[in-house]
Design a protein around this motif. Structure first.
Motif, short mmCIF file in Angstrom:
data_model
loop_
_atom_site.label_atom_id
_atom_site.label_comp_id
_atom_site.label_asym_id
_atom_site.label_seq_id
_atom_site.Cartn_x
_atom_site.Cartn_y
_atom_site.Cartn_z
N ILE A 176 0.85 -1.20 0.00
CA ILE A 176 0.00 0.00 0.00
C ILE A 176 0.88 1.25 0.00
O ILE A 176 0.66 2.19 -0.76
N TYR A 177 1.87 1.25 0.87
CA TYR A 177 2.77 2.40 1.01
C TYR A 177 3.34 2.79 -0.35
O TYR A 177 3.40 3.96 -0.72
N HIS A 178 3.76 1.76 -1.13
CA HIS A 178 4.42 2.02 -2.41
C HIS A 178 3.47 1.90 -3.61
O HIS A 178 3.91 2.07 -4.75
N GLY A 179 2.19 1.59 -3.35
CA GLY A 179 1.22 1.54 -4.44
C GLY A 179 1.41 0.38 -5.41
O GLY A 179 1.36 0.56 -6.62
N VAL A 180 1.59 -0.83 -4.87
CA VAL A 180 1.82 -2.01 -5.72
C VAL A 180 0.61 -2.95 -5.64
O VAL A 180 0.21 -3.34 -4.53
N PRO A 181 0.04 -3.36 -6.79
CA PRO A 181 -1.09 -4.31 -6.74
C PRO A 181 -0.61 -5.70 -6.31
O PRO A 181 0.56 -6.02 -6.46
N MET A 182 -1.54 -6.49 -5.78
CA MET A 182 -1.14 -7.76 -5.14
C MET A 182 -1.85 -8.99 -5.69
O MET A 182 -3.00 -8.90 -6.12
N VAL A 183 -1.15 -10.12 -5.62
CA VAL A 183 -1.78 -11.43 -5.79
C VAL A 183 -1.63 -12.12 -4.43
O VAL A 183 -0.51 -12.27 -3.93
N PRO A 194 -6.28 -14.65 5.20
CA PRO A 194 -7.40 -14.70 4.25
C PRO A 194 -8.28 -13.45 4.34
O PRO A 194 -8.67 -12.89 3.32
N GLY A 195 -8.55 -12.99 5.57
CA GLY A 195 -9.36 -11.78 5.76
C GLY A 195 -8.67 -10.56 5.18
O GLY A 195 -9.31 -9.71 4.55
N ASN A 196 -7.37 -10.46 5.40
CA ASN A 196 -6.62 -9.31 4.85
C ASN A 196 -6.78 -9.23 3.34
O ASN A 196 -6.98 -8.14 2.78
N MET A 197 -6.69 -10.39 2.68
CA MET A 197 -6.79 -10.39 1.22
C MET A 197 -8.21 -10.04 0.77
O MET A 197 -8.39 -9.43 -0.28
N VAL A 198 -9.20 -10.41 1.60
CA VAL A 198 -10.59 -10.01 1.29
C VAL A 198 -10.67 -8.48 1.28
O VAL A 198 -11.30 -7.89 0.40
N HIS A 199 -10.00 -7.84 2.25
CA HIS A 199 -9.97 -6.37 2.28
C HIS A 199 -9.38 -5.81 0.99
O HIS A 199 -9.95 -4.93 0.35
N MET A 200 -8.22 -6.35 0.62
CA MET A 200 -7.51 -5.81 -0.54
C MET A 200 -8.28 -6.06 -1.84
O MET A 200 -8.27 -5.24 -2.75
N LYS A 201 -8.95 -7.21 -1.88
CA LYS A 201 -9.76 -7.54 -3.05
C LYS A 201 -10.96 -6.59 -3.14
O LYS A 201 -11.26 -6.05 -4.20
N ALA A 202 -11.60 -6.37 -1.98
CA ALA A 202 -12.77 -5.47 -1.94
C ALA A 202 -12.37 -4.06 -2.36
O ALA A 202 -13.17 -3.32 -2.93
N LYS A 203 -11.15 -3.68 -2.09
CA LYS A 203 -10.70 -2.34 -2.43
C LYS A 203 -10.08 -2.28 -3.83
O LYS A 203 -9.53 -1.26 -4.23
N GLY A 204 -10.14 -3.40 -4.53
CA GLY A 204 -9.76 -3.42 -5.94
C GLY A 204 -8.27 -3.48 -6.20
O GLY A 204 -7.83 -3.25 -7.32
N ALA A 205 -7.47 -3.80 -5.16
CA ALA A 205 -6.02 -3.76 -5.35
C ALA A 205 -5.39 -5.15 -5.40
O ALA A 205 -4.18 -5.26 -5.43
N TYR A 232 -6.25 -2.30 -11.17
CA TYR A 232 -5.56 -2.78 -9.97
C TYR A 232 -4.45 -1.82 -9.54
O TYR A 232 -4.32 -1.49 -8.36
N LYS A 233 -3.69 -1.36 -10.52
CA LYS A 233 -2.62 -0.39 -10.21
C LYS A 233 -3.26 0.92 -9.70
O LYS A 233 -2.79 1.52 -8.73
N GLU A 234 -4.34 1.32 -10.36
CA GLU A 234 -5.02 2.56 -9.95
C GLU A 234 -5.52 2.46 -8.51
O GLU A 234 -5.36 3.38 -7.71
N SER A 235 -6.13 1.31 -8.18
CA SER A 235 -6.63 1.11 -6.81
C SER A 235 -5.47 1.12 -5.82
O SER A 235 -5.56 1.71 -4.74
N ALA A 236 -4.37 0.44 -6.18
CA ALA A 236 -3.20 0.40 -5.29
C ALA A 236 -2.67 1.82 -5.07
O ALA A 236 -2.32 2.20 -3.95
N MET A 237 -2.66 2.62 -6.13
CA MET A 237 -2.18 3.99 -6.00
C MET A 237 -3.15 4.84 -5.17
O MET A 237 -2.74 5.71 -4.42
#
Lengths: 530, 530
Positions: free
Chosen positions: B385-392, B401-412, B439-444
């Motif tokens: 998040i700090y550096h704006g990088v999308p994730m798998v 698993p919950g953390n990734m649900v957050h990141m998925k919901a936020k489009g990153a 994905y990059k836009e959401s991460a940014m």
């Protein structure tokens, strides 16, 4: 290489700061009295930071002066209420609050209060006509390309205007009756068990009877506001939009709520990411006093001075009260600087000077100031907190009695009642807060709490206004609670469902057991036996 | 004169800053794994600011290394658990989380999970013995004259130790099971209707069935924790203090809760004045990479690189999984830097390099980084998040698993399942987050939210730790809710009282009316007629 990494962070920070560097375009909703006094220093700071600030100013305003020189632009608009009507309304309200309430029954007070509220709302909606129903003004506002609307919601309509203009909205709010706006529209959690309702004169430490009173206070005022406030505003909004509209929902779309308290003045309570507590954002370090005033202050010697004002609304009191107060002031060793435009009391002591206006913040920040006699308005209280000055409260109306309850509970004030106090009561109260060390210590403790925060209240307010501009809102701080009904919010539907399931399972089990017993053991149910 | 006023404000500010100028004395509770990785940069900053930092370090620690050179002092203590026991426990836990869960029924998973929790608590209390039951250590701690105890409450006992030492307590917490500690002990309001329970894998947008599940999740885990966690810790605390003690109440005395999330990663929710959201406080601007690594990165050309790690816990996976993953990585145009200490997979592509350790934050901050393949730990996610990088995400256990649900919901992010994914799934997931712009836009966007705040997460955390030291606590931020029972908190006693009153009044009215009717009109009640 390292430079490149730093560059990235710098670009991000620069992106954040761009808006303030370029200067945003801020529209400010009209307001009145102490609300305007509080708003002005914030607007001045925004101007200093390079923003263009445009203030909607009604023709009939007691405090906003469109001709006054300042860094911001005024956008005047016509209203069908005359200045005389407003002055008359204010006079009636003050007379009722200061002198009539003690002679009336609770029911009479309530009826008068409701009538005044209705009258006030009626006037407010006529003000709103001047904006929303004026094609010229709405055209100008649309063409203004504003980045944000900053509003004290005391006058309704800013939320609907922001919606029509399609711009984000920042509220600056001291309180609403029984916290109704924050709770119902802003979704601010306010458990009645430890969050005292505004105007209830309770603290966060409540015994059972106080908790009952607080609960009832919330409940009754919600009903009251639904019938005399929301009903009319809903109707007005629906008419303007041409579709059934909930004004509370419209209010709930505010991006940021700048609450004009903090944990120095208020009791800690639950809040939300888009609620920012910036009480005292109007306070500034004291500036030098006018020369003649400084002379008076210096002549007080070690005894020091007492600063006395009943606020921007009260310019006059009855002759009898004036004499009683002056007589008390004459009996203290301090010099008194009293902001008072009324007739000079006969009992005025040699130690007391009357002024039409005083630089209140500068006086409170003066090292010779020993105490502050105040009507308990939040602006004055925050200046006293900022500078660490103990208070004697003579509260009269609105949030003032409750404010003084806060200061008393925190050990920084003594309160007297304008209608029942004697000369001795006032004199003793002043002597107490000056001579009993604990009051000064408490005031200094509150002052320390006020200053010891990551960012000053003003800086925090400015940050979130600018944040809203550069991000076109603050959607990521908005709780999902806004999309829930009240029974969904409190999980009542879930509870009902789960209880039904438990009940059904229990019933099924009982039935199954009885069936088994009957089949396997030849046992027969009671009903069969009968 | 103006100088004098400024002096006052300066003195106040100076008073606030004194502690950091003089340097405070900070005791740090032992912790483990990613919790320690997160804590360390904060401690380093505290040392840089002139504080003396002493870290309690158990003899059997997998991550804390008392012999490591650093600016802080280690206070080692003996524990009756061996390092081998700890490693065995961790290995079992990882094996269960990564491979067994998919072959077990819910009931079996639950039983295993409960057994592991019990085992973990048993070990934790043996660790606590090493401090609280060691006269030597307790004497040293008492003589240490610490100003504050900073603790990640994942290991119990810090609150009791702070109480015994009579010093304030600051918690640093990512989450507790079903938010139990924050809700029950910290009084953090968490309406199940829009605040998803930690580990529930829900977002704040829940339909009816999800709200039911969230409610049940909270409820069942409260019961579970009461029986297998609080029961034992209560007993331990009571034994140490020699009087019946509620461990949850002891925990609730924490002055500040530094929560390791923010509204970039988490969903907005109600919180309290002493809860500070400082997620990402361990992140820093990227530093230059080691020369050989920079060469690899630069050789990636326009395609850029992908950073891949499964976190500090996972050093190895099965050969089959390794080959499957390596095969997917071989099919993407990016170069891949994979932190992996296991056997080199046979399918490893020419574009993939294995490392025993990677400078994760520096790599994520590199302009050539296109995506981050992560196990979904909060530390790594925050660096992305700090550096704006999308994730798998390839989440495995705990909050992952919950953390990734957050990141998925936020489009990153896109998530894949370690146990069920194919080579194609992983390859497609990587290609998706790199090639689909959103994905990059959401991460940014998340990165912008993360940086666009009044104060950086680290600065805010440091501020509140120092605040607690210089004010000997943070009592004015503590809600009165701590003094209420659960039924008082929810005003159930008030409701019961009011309902009784309404019922009584209704009954009296009915009685009175029936009496009146009978007397005046000769009407007779039905019962009489019968």
């Amino acid at each position: 290489m390292e430079q490149r990494q730093r560059l990235f962070v710098c670009v991000l920070l620069a992106l954040c700061a761009t808006q303030s560097a370029n200067g945003g375009n801020i529209l400010v909703w009209y307001t009145e009295g102490s609300h305007w006094i509080n708003m002005k220093p914030v607007l001045e700071t925004l101007v200093d930071r390079g923003h263009q600030v445009t203030v909607l100013t009604p023709a009939a305003s007691l405090f906003m002066n469109a001709s006054a020189s300042s860094g911001f632009r005024y956008e005047p608009f016509d209203v069908s209420v005359s200045l005389e009507d407003m002055e008359k309304f204010l006079e009636d309200f003050l007379h009722f609050s200061m002198y009539e309430m003690d002679h009336l029954s609770y029911l009479q007070i309530y009826i008068r209060f409701i009538n005044m509220m209705k009258n006030d709302l009626h006037n407010s909606l006529r003000y709103l006509d001047g904006v929303l129903k004026s094609e010229t003004i709405m055209k100008k506002l649309k063409e203004g390309n504003y980045d944000v609307l900053l509003a004290d919601p005391i006058y309704p309509g800013s939320d609907l205007t922001a919606e029509i203009l399609g711009i984000p909205l920042v509220f600056s709010l001291r309180f609403s009756l029984a916290n109704n706006w924050e709770r119902k529209c802003g979704q601010l959690p306010s458990p009645p068990s430890f969050v005292p309702s505004a105007m209830s004169k309770l603290t966060d430490k409540m015994d059972f009877s106080e908790r009952v009173w607080n609960f009832v206070f919330y409940f009754l005022h919600d009903i009251l506001l639904n019938s005399i406030y929301w009903h009319d505003v809903d109707q007005y909004y629906s008419e303007v939009k041409g579709t059934p509209t909930s004004a509370c929902e419209t209010m709930g779309r505010a991006d940021i709520w700048l609450m004009r308290t903090y944990w120095d003045f208020d009791f800690p309570r639950p809040f939300l990411p888009n609620f920012k507590y910036v009480g005292g954002m109007h306070c500034r370090p004291a500036k030098p006093l006018p020369e003649d005033m400084e002379e008076v202050v210096q002549s007080s010697g070690d005894a020091g001075i007492v600063v006395f004002t009943l606020g921007s609304m009260i310019k006059n009191i009855t002759r009898e009260k004036g004499n009683m107060i002056a007589s008390a002031l004459a009996q203290i060793p301090q010099k008194v600087l009293w902001r008072y435009s009324g007739e000079k009391p006969e009992t005025l002591g040699a130690n007391t000077r009357l002024y039409n206006w005083i630089p209140q913040n500068d006086l409170l920040g003066h090292p010779k100031t020993r105490a502050f006699i105040t009507h308990g308005g939040t602006n004055g209280i925050y200046e006293a907190i900022y500078h660490g000055v103990p208070m004697v409260g003579i509260p009269m109306f609105a949030d003032q009695p409750g404010n003084m309850v806060h200061m008393k509970a925190k050990g920084a004030a003594v309160t007297v009642d304008l209608n029942f106090m004697t000369t001795e009561d006032l004199r003793d109260a002043i002597n107490t807060v000056i001579n009993e060390k604990s009051y000064k210590e408490s005031a200094m403790r509150l002052s320390s709490m006020h200053h010891d925060r990551p960012m000053s209240a003003l800086d925090e307010a400015i940050f979130w206004i600018e944040f809203t501009m550069r991000n076109n809102g603050a959607k990521h701080l908005r709780v999902q609670a806004h999309e829930l009904t009240w029974y969904q919010y409190h999980s009542l539907d879930v509870l009902a469902f789960l209880l039904t399931v438990v009940l059904l399972i229990t019933l099924l089990c009982v039935k199954a057991c009885s069936l088994c017993l009957r089949r396997c053991c030849g046992w027969k149910g009671k009903t069969k036996t009968e």
